[in-house]
Design a protein around this motif. Structure first.
Motif, short mmCIF file in Angstrom:
data_model
loop_
_atom_site.label_atom_id
_atom_site.label_comp_id
_atom_site.label_asym_id
_atom_site.label_seq_id
_atom_site.Cartn_x
_atom_site.Cartn_y
_atom_site.Cartn_z
N UNK A 33 0.76 -0.81 0.23
CA UNK A 33 -0.02 0.02 0.08
C UNK A 33 0.72 1.69 -0.26
N UNK A 34 0.56 2.60 -0.69
CA UNK A 34 1.26 3.55 -1.21
C UNK A 34 2.93 3.10 -1.09
N UNK A 35 3.31 1.78 -2.17
CA UNK A 35 4.64 2.40 -1.76
C UNK A 35 4.74 2.61 -3.67
N UNK A 41 2.17 0.78 -6.14
CA UNK A 41 1.18 0.55 -4.65
C UNK A 41 0.18 1.32 -4.22
N UNK A 42 0.84 2.85 -5.20
CA UNK A 42 0.79 4.22 -4.92
C UNK A 42 -0.58 4.88 -5.46
N UNK A 43 -1.36 4.05 -6.55
CA UNK A 43 -2.20 4.23 -6.72
C UNK A 43 -3.86 3.00 -6.29
N UNK A 65 -3.97 7.13 1.61
CA UNK A 65 -2.45 7.70 0.95
C UNK A 65 -1.96 8.34 1.60
N UNK A 66 -2.64 9.56 2.56
CA UNK A 66 -2.67 11.01 3.08
C UNK A 66 -1.57 10.37 4.86
N UNK A 67 -2.81 9.62 4.51
CA UNK A 67 -2.56 9.29 6.12
C UNK A 67 -0.98 7.99 6.86
N UNK A 93 5.58 2.99 1.53
CA UNK A 93 5.30 1.89 1.65
C UNK A 93 4.73 1.67 2.78
N UNK A 94 3.57 0.91 2.68
CA UNK A 94 3.43 0.63 4.33
C UNK A 94 4.18 -0.66 4.45
N UNK A 95 5.53 -0.61 5.73
CA UNK A 95 5.56 -1.55 5.66
C UNK A 95 7.01 -1.38 7.29
#
Length: 208
Positions: A129-131, A136-138, A156-158, A162-164
């Protein structure tokens, strides 16, 4: 010692930029050699928590595929399943929680290649998520409703990375020869985005 009298610390292994969690610094050359050997022999315990796109059919699995620099885009890494390039890489994963369009997983590294979890998860169709390096950023999974797009943008704003998170690290202490294990709590940005997805999956019909 450095010239200013301060001890020189050796970086035994690194974590990616914008990944949170544990890493190891050696305080002596002897410790550095010992720890480097443990990493080389794949005896170090490393467990990561990741939020990834998509749902999984199974609850756990293993990803095997050599990881190396992308042939064209040199700042990226990629998976070479036939092993013609790169170095052997093995990632074991387990589903922790499902949120319909994203999943919270635990990854245990057998090898420690650069960007390993990120490229392995992308390889099996579940980018982090959000990488922004690995897609992952779409919006990868979900609905076409504008309310959903707004919801994802808010997520994405939070968590603007990348959620790692490198959650656990265990090894044999170089001096005492005793096994030690360190644990690091999830950071606030990942906790916030996980909670948002948890509420979303419980009240899916309200968002579309």
């Amino acid at each position: 010692l450095e010239e200013n009298g301060l001890p020189r610390f050796g970086m035994v292994h690194r974590i990616d930029k914008n990944t949170t969690g544990l890493l190891v610094l050696a305080k002596t050359p002897r410790a550095m050699t010992d720890l480097a050997k443990q990493f080389f022999n794949h005896t170090v315990h490393r467990r990561y928590i990741a939020l990834v796109w998509g749902d999984f059919e199974e609850n756990e699995g293993t990803i095997r595929g050599h990881v190396g620099r992308h042939q064209r885009f040199r700042k990226l890494f990629t998976t070479y399943p036939d092993g013609e390039y790169g170095k052997e890489a093995i990632t074991h994963y387990k589903v922790l929680e499902r949120f319909n369009y994203v999943t919270l997983v635990e990854c245990r590294l057998e090898t420690g290649r650069t960007h390993q979890i990120r490229v392995h998860m992308q390889f099996i169709g579940h980018p982090l998520f959000n990488d922004d390096f690995y897609g992952g950023d779409k919006i990868v999974k979900g609905t076409i409703f504008s309310k959903y797009k707004q919801f994802v943008d808010n997520c994405f704003a939070l968590c603007q990375r990348q959620a790692l998170h490198a959650k656990e690290l265990g090894f044999i202490h170089p001096a005492t020869k005793q096994p030690i294990l360190f644990e690091s709590f999830l950071p606030d940005d990942m906790l916030a985005v996980i909670e948002k997805w948890r509420k979303y999956s419980e009240n899916k019909n309200d968002i579309g």
